[in-house]
Design a protein around this motif. Structure first.
Motif, mmCIF file in Angstrom:
data_model
loop_
_atom_site.group_PDB
_atom_site.id
_atom_site.type_symbol
_atom_site.label_atom_id
_atom_site.label_comp_id
_atom_site.label_asym_id
_atom_site.label_seq_id
_atom_site.Cartn_x
_atom_site.Cartn_y
_atom_site.Cartn_z
ATOM 1 N N ALA A 18 0.835 -1.195 0.000
ATOM 2 C CA ALA A 18 0.000 0.000 0.000
ATOM 3 C C ALA A 18 0.867 1.241 0.000
ATOM 4 N N SER A 19 0.426 2.285 -0.679
ATOM 5 C CA SER A 19 1.111 3.561 -0.635
ATOM 6 C C SER A 19 0.855 4.221 0.702
ATOM 7 N N VAL A 20 1.693 5.177 1.061
ATOM 8 C CA VAL A 20 1.489 5.918 2.287
ATOM 9 C C VAL A 20 0.143 6.619 2.234
ATOM 10 N N ALA A 21 -0.712 6.306 3.211
ATOM 11 C CA ALA A 21 -2.035 6.939 3.318
ATOM 12 C C ALA A 21 -2.767 6.956 1.986
ATOM 13 N N TYR A 151 20.118 3.921 14.199
ATOM 14 C CA TYR A 151 20.216 4.643 12.933
ATOM 15 C C TYR A 151 18.804 4.974 12.482
ATOM 16 N N TRP A 152 18.548 6.265 12.240
ATOM 17 C CA TRP A 152 17.192 6.684 11.884
ATOM 18 C C TRP A 152 17.212 7.305 10.494
ATOM 19 N N VAL A 153 16.423 6.733 9.580
ATOM 20 C CA VAL A 153 16.320 7.262 8.220
ATOM 21 C C VAL A 153 15.319 8.416 8.233
ATOM 22 N N ASN A 154 15.774 9.615 7.868
ATOM 23 C CA ASN A 154 14.809 10.714 7.847
ATOM 24 C C ASN A 154 13.947 10.651 6.582
ATOM 25 N N VAL A 155 12.990 11.541 6.443
ATOM 26 C CA VAL A 155 11.889 11.303 5.498
ATOM 27 C C VAL A 155 11.753 12.408 4.461
ATOM 28 N N GLN A 156 11.174 12.020 3.348
ATOM 29 C CA GLN A 156 10.791 12.937 2.276
ATOM 30 C C GLN A 156 9.442 12.475 1.737
ATOM 31 N N VAL A 157 8.411 13.266 1.987
ATOM 32 C CA VAL A 157 7.076 12.960 1.495
ATOM 33 C C VAL A 157 6.511 14.208 0.831
ATOM 34 N N ALA A 158 6.135 14.087 -0.419
ATOM 35 C CA ALA A 158 5.392 15.119 -1.148
ATOM 36 C C ALA A 158 4.606 14.374 -2.217
ATOM 37 N N ARG A 159 3.477 13.807 -1.808
ATOM 38 C CA ARG A 159 2.731 12.882 -2.657
ATOM 39 C C ARG A 159 2.360 13.525 -3.990
ATOM 40 N N THR A 160 2.549 12.772 -5.053
ATOM 41 C CA THR A 160 2.266 13.266 -6.397
ATOM 42 C C THR A 160 0.880 12.814 -6.852
ATOM 43 N N GLY A 161 0.428 13.360 -7.962
ATOM 44 C CA GLY A 161 -0.889 13.038 -8.494
ATOM 45 C C GLY A 161 -1.882 14.119 -8.123
ATOM 46 N N SER A 162 -2.853 14.337 -8.982
ATOM 47 C CA SER A 162 -3.792 15.443 -8.789
ATOM 48 C C SER A 162 -4.619 15.303 -7.513
ATOM 49 N N SER A 163 -4.831 14.082 -7.039
ATOM 50 C CA SER A 163 -5.601 13.879 -5.815
ATOM 51 C C SER A 163 -4.927 14.495 -4.602
ATOM 52 N N TYR A 164 -3.606 14.712 -4.699
ATOM 53 C CA TYR A 164 -2.844 15.212 -3.558
ATOM 54 C C TYR A 164 -2.369 16.645 -3.750
#
Length: 236
Positions: A18-21, A151-164
């Motif tokens: 599943a994709s994030v949210a 070790y903590w992986v930091n994040v990058q979220v900027a969901r693509t697609g017109s719904s977002y």
């Protein structure tokens, strides 16, 4: 002796990732602008068997607690770690935020004990409620104690697609908020090390489209290899 590939990665069944949210509930507005996190409890997961967990503990390998990015990329990471003689046990669960990921760490620590290195690849799903991160990072550090490295992986979220479209700026702002809490925690905990995925992507604007398929998850070739290599290089 170099471990065999069969020892690397024993896991439960994997359903469609599943994709994030990705549920329709994510399209509703909330206090932080990214919409609410949809149900995650029945999402796809990859969890190592108790036998593998004990093997990794005894070999002083690495425990990984991740979300859908790790569900997709975890097997390739295990194979890459195999190249540096390191075993990996995983508890990866799509769409899961950090609090239940830390619950899983706490359960493994109580049931099996912990190796010297813990990898937390979680936080992408906390853009929906960013203020929770600081307490969960501190809780993680309390569980593992001062002599082990997280070790903590930091994040990058900027969901693509017109719904977002309405959420994209909030996604980016909330990703920065999550990452700031990880960076602040490092000041409190000298045994916390950051895998700087967000900085890697930001270094060249073209990487956001070349390395991410949807603004969150890695592309199968370039993105997956780059993120896993960044993890390995930080750990080793």
């Amino acid at each position: 002796m170099k471990p065999s590939r069969r020892q690397l990665f024993a896991a439960g069944a994997v359903a469609t990732v599943a994709s994030v949210a990705s549920t329709s509930t994510a399209l509703a507005a909330d206090d932080y602008g990214s919409g609410p996190l949809g149900p995650w409890e029945n999402a796809s997961r990859v969890i190592s068997t108790p036998t593998t967990i004990r093997q990794v503990r005894d070999a002083n390998g690495i425990y990984l607690f991740g979300d859908s990015i790790s569900v997709r990329d975890g097997r390739a990471l295990a194979e890459r770690l195999h190249d540096v003689n390191t075993l990996l046990a995983v508890h990866n669960w799509s769409s899961r935020p950090t609090l239940p990921a830390v619950d899983a760490l706490e359960d493994w620590a109580a049931t099996y004990g912990t190796p010297q290195r813990i990898l937390m690849a979680t936080g992408s799903n906390d853009i929906f409620n960013p203020p929770v991160m600081a307490a969960q990072i501190d809780r993680t550090m309390s569980i593992v104690g001062p002599t082990r490295t997280v070790y903590w992986v930091n994040v990058q979220v900027a969901r693509t697609g017109s719904s977002y479209d309405a959420f994209r700026l909030s996604d980016q702002r909330n990703s920065g908020w999550v990452n700031l809490q990880i960076a602040d925690a490092q000041k409190r905990h000298p045994n916390l090390k950051i895998v700087r995925w967000a900085e890697f992507l930001a270094a060249k604007p073209s990487r956001l489209t070349a390395y991410l398929v949807d603004g969150v998850h890695t592309t199968e070739d370039l993105g997956r290899a780059a993120r896993n290599e960044l993890i390995v290089q930080t750990i080793t």
